[in-house]
Enzyme design. Sequence first.
Site, PDB file in Angstrom:
ATOM      1  N   ASP A  36       1.116  -1.429  -0.078  1.00 36.53           N
ATOM      2  CA  ASP A  36       0.220  -0.291   0.316  1.00 36.53           C
ATOM      3  C   ASP A  36       0.928   1.710  -0.529  1.00 36.53           C
ATOM      4  O   ASP A  36       0.292   2.067  -0.529  1.00 36.53           O
ATOM      5  CB  ASP A  36      -0.714  -0.203   1.138  1.00 36.53           C
ATOM      6  N   ASP A  40       0.697   4.403  -2.388  1.00 37.05           N
ATOM      7  CA  ASP A  40       0.462   5.289  -1.738  1.00 37.05           C
ATOM      8  C   ASP A  40       1.533   6.287  -3.026  1.00 37.05           C
ATOM      9  O   ASP A  40       1.063   8.002  -3.060  1.00 37.05           O
ATOM     10  CB  ASP A  40       0.029   5.706  -0.030  1.00 37.05           C
ATOM     11  N   LEU A  86     -36.217  -9.673 -14.535  1.00 39.28           N
ATOM     12  CA  LEU A  86     -36.478 -10.998 -15.092  1.00 39.28           C
ATOM     13  C   LEU A  86     -37.367 -11.958 -14.306  1.00 39.28           C
ATOM     14  O   LEU A  86     -37.956 -11.359 -13.492  1.00 39.28           O
ATOM     15  CB  LEU A  86     -35.017 -12.110 -14.409  1.00 39.28           C
ATOM     16  N   LYS A 118     -26.687 -13.862  -7.912  1.00 38.34           N
ATOM     17  CA  LYS A 118     -27.857 -13.262  -8.355  1.00 38.34           C
ATOM     18  C   LYS A 118     -27.490 -11.644  -7.064  1.00 38.34           C
ATOM     19  O   LYS A 118     -27.412 -12.482  -6.050  1.00 38.34           O
ATOM     20  CB  LYS A 118     -29.479 -13.862  -8.142  1.00 38.34           C
ATOM     21  N   GLU A 176     -24.093  -4.965 -11.499  1.00 40.51           N
ATOM     22  CA  GLU A 176     -24.536  -4.995 -10.092  1.00 40.51           C
ATOM     23  C   GLU A 176     -23.453  -4.067  -8.874  1.00 40.51           C
ATOM     24  O   GLU A 176     -22.267  -4.137  -9.111  1.00 40.51           O
ATOM     25  CB  GLU A 176     -24.550  -5.964  -9.367  1.00 40.51           C
ATOM     26  N   LYS A 318     -34.693 -17.909  -7.223  1.00 44.39           N
ATOM     27  CA  LYS A 318     -34.345 -17.214  -5.944  1.00 44.39           C
ATOM     28  C   LYS A 318     -33.872 -18.009  -4.836  1.00 44.39           C
ATOM     29  O   LYS A 318     -34.835 -19.295  -4.982  1.00 44.39           O
ATOM     30  CB  LYS A 318     -35.328 -16.377  -5.672  1.00 44.39           C
ATOM     31  N   CYS A 430     -30.495 -11.847  36.723  1.00 45.15           N
ATOM     32  CA  CYS A 430     -32.072 -12.114  37.654  1.00 45.15           C
ATOM     33  C   CYS A 430     -31.023 -12.626  38.774  1.00 45.15           C
ATOM     34  O   CYS A 430     -29.688 -13.532  38.801  1.00 45.15           O
ATOM     35  CB  CYS A 430     -32.462 -13.151  37.374  1.00 45.15           C
ATOM     36  N   CYS A 436     -34.539 -20.387  40.791  1.00 43.90           N
ATOM     37  CA  CYS A 436     -34.401 -19.796  39.392  1.00 43.90           C
ATOM     38  C   CYS A 436     -35.022 -20.746  38.622  1.00 43.90           C
ATOM     39  O   CYS A 436     -33.885 -21.380  37.725  1.00 43.90           O
ATOM     40  CB  CYS A 436     -34.377 -18.239  38.973  1.00 43.90           C
TER      41      CYS A 436
HETATM   42  S1  IVH Z   1     -28.718 -10.411 -16.059  1.00 42.63           S
HETATM   43  C1  IVH Z   1     -31.946  -8.976 -19.190  1.00 42.63           C
HETATM   44  N1  IVH Z   1     -27.524 -11.333 -14.547  1.00 42.63           N
HETATM   45  O1  IVH Z   1     -31.811  -8.342 -11.082  1.00 42.63           O
HETATM   46  C2  IVH Z   1     -32.315  -9.368 -17.766  1.00 42.63           C
HETATM   47  N2  IVH Z   1     -29.418  -9.387 -13.655  1.00 42.63           N
HETATM   48  O2  IVH Z   1     -34.307  -9.864 -11.180  1.00 42.63           O
HETATM   49  C3  IVH Z   1     -30.348  -9.038 -17.338  1.00 42.63           C
HETATM   50  N3  IVH Z   1     -28.749  -9.536 -11.685  1.00 42.63           N
HETATM   51  O3  IVH Z   1     -32.223  -5.937 -12.874  1.00 42.63           O
HETATM   52  C4  IVH Z   1     -30.180  -8.870 -16.027  1.00 42.63           C
HETATM   53  N4  IVH Z   1     -27.537 -10.790 -10.994  1.00 42.63           N
HETATM   54  O4  IVH Z   1     -29.856  -5.946 -11.262  1.00 42.63           O
HETATM   55  C5  IVH Z   1     -27.813 -10.157 -14.216  1.00 42.63           C
HETATM   56  N5  IVH Z   1     -25.593 -12.496 -13.010  1.00 42.63           N
HETATM   57  C6  IVH Z   1     -26.769 -11.066 -12.815  1.00 42.63           C
HETATM   58  C7  IVH Z   1     -27.274 -10.530 -11.774  1.00 42.63           C
HETATM   59  C8  IVH Z   1     -28.703  -9.430 -12.108  1.00 42.63           C
HETATM   60  C9  IVH Z   1     -28.494  -9.794 -10.595  1.00 42.63           C
HETATM   61  C10 IVH Z   1     -30.040  -8.331 -11.379  1.00 42.63           C
HETATM   62  C11 IVH Z   1     -30.318  -7.412 -12.075  1.00 42.63           C
HETATM   63  C12 IVH Z   1     -31.633  -7.249 -12.817  1.00 42.63           C
HETATM   64  C13 IVH Z   1     -32.169  -7.746 -11.829  1.00 42.63           C
HETATM   65  C14 IVH Z   1     -33.689  -8.869 -12.528  1.00 42.63           C
END
Ligand code: IVH
Length: 679
Positions: A36, A40, A86, A118, A176, A318, A430, A436
Amino acid sequence: MCAEIEKIKQQMQSLRTEIEQHNHQYYALDDPVIPDTEYDKLFARLQQLEQAHPQLITVDSPTQRVGASPLKEFSQIAHVVAMLSLNNAFVDEDVEAFDRRVREVLLSNSVEYMAEPKFDGIAVSLRYEKGIFKAGATRGDGYVGEDITLNLRTIHSIPLVLPPDHSPLLLEVRGEVLMLKADFLALNERQVRMGEKIFANPRNAAAGSLRQLDSTITATRRLAFFAYGVGEFDDPDLPRDKQSHMMDYLASLRFPVAKEAKIVSGVEGLLSYYQSIGSQRENLSYDIDGVVYKVNAVLDQEKLGYVSRAPRFAIAHKFPAQEALTQVLDITVQVGRTGALTPVARLQPVFVGGVTVTNATLHNIDEITRKDVRIGDTVVVRRAGDVIPEVASVIIEKRLQQAQIFHMPSHCPVCHSHVVRYADEAVFRCTGGLFCPAQRKQAILHFASRRAMDIEGLGEKLVEQMVDHAIVRTPADLYKLGLTALANLQRMAQKSANNILQAIEESKHTTLSRFIYALGIRNVGETTAKDLAKYLGSLDRLMTISDVQLQQIPDVGPVVAQSIVNFFAEQHNQEVIEQLRASGIHWEEHEGQSPQSDAIKPLSGKTFVLTGTLSGMSREQAKEKIAMLGGKVSGQVSKKTDYVVVGIDPGSKYDKAVSLAVTLLNEDEFMALLQDHQQ
Ligand code: IVH
């Protein structure tokens, strides 16, 4: 002069390239190549040159990641290629139906998919024109988002420029923004210290940090970015055959991508990926709320097309939500083994993390005050993995007028003894001791627990009934139990009653350290119990030793010594021990080791602290290995700590170790150290 300036300009440019290279190594690859301090120095040198020649500052300079003047409002950015959402799958059947539809359209028996985590963050689009990061936007309604360019520029893993040999006319990278779990915890600690609001989860923290009109605030928050796709583009190099190739390309342009992404085939491949990521979820450095499956071949994606606002070629599978909103119906207190009163929120039942939750811990009164939880409040309940559900935060906007503030009771709700709070503790207790029933139940459960006397089958429900029916008052009563008394208890078949009696009988043959631990002496955990057994060798010696002598034993300080002396001074405790011995509990005794004799072991005198999860062994195994070599494991980092072993997802002990400059060992280094000292 001109030549001189040209030289400086070149020098600045090469510094920028070098710094960005290190940024990438550090933030995206987690693999810094220089210390680091060296980084810097490079940074300071560039800043110096820029100060001297402000006309040479470029928008892509890494010095420009620190944030700019606050905005009045965000302006809007239209997405030429819409940012769609999605469809979700929640159960295996949803995934099977998805795969079936895909196969029907593609007339194929088995389809190749790209499976990815996801990310649970905020979707953004990053626009690069001629290789320079020009604009970044939120998803908004999918067609128009907010211009958060200045904030995105502060995120170190987002390249400000693409590598010079890849400067396409236009490339929009989608992905993301999120906050790593460790950074989230550190941020909340900081917020508490500064008396600022705390964030309920990493996603909220990321969203709050990203939607700042003042980008200098965003710059103080550590955010991360992961790419998962492409929007508008004019780039001949962008692979258009497979999703996976496109992701490799983005990675080559230095965008962070999920290491966990994988090509799988068929519905079996999808479901086993889901299982595998699910089991790694706790150990990932960031939060995810599921996995995403995408048909890998881009031509096939096009064939499948879109229905309304979601693609037909992709789906989100999910995980059960780990957080849910519900109402606090009441706050009651639970009494633990040592008399500690733990406030518990009684909740409107809610389905979270795959189970129905009706209670959640509120830890202690300070936590209730800090989070300002009141009876009647709508709260976020969180349940992660096997952890006890907790109230994460209150939705203040939903507070009812009649919401009530909770006060700790002045008397124990179980035995009505006085409740006290010692000055140095966060908890109320207590004072009833074993009078107790609640403490008695917990004491018996502890006595029977696996690492104590290990009486299999003696669980909470059973102990509850035994104490309530006054069949068992002390651990000694367990050894007086007969079949009839046991079999008379509710839901106790003859066979299981027999099994319990058998387990009780077997527990009689034990070790001194287990027995000491089982007694439940305040401040005497498993490690101290082992030390006491090792150095004293017999129970009689322990029962008669003075607190000054006790403190000769390594790691026994005045508080522990006093607890031990107090415990054995109690007539009641002596009687119970006498009865336990009379019932036939036995162990091998020995002379006791002098504290010095450990000096011969290779790690004696060394103190270790463990933080985070080790991938190759459990914490128990690690402790055992250290102890075998004569080392000590402590729960807290101090200046006296010799090593802190850092596993995956380390906690605040890691920060403490860094601040005290204690030697850190990663898992490999730790294993190597054990290996080196193996006798
Ligand atoms: S693909 C056409 N891949 O999930 C849609 N989305 O529920 C393209 N997300 O708005 C999305 N991880 O923000 C994709 N590996 C991933 C993802 C991802 C998170 C989010 C994304 C999207 C939402 C949809």
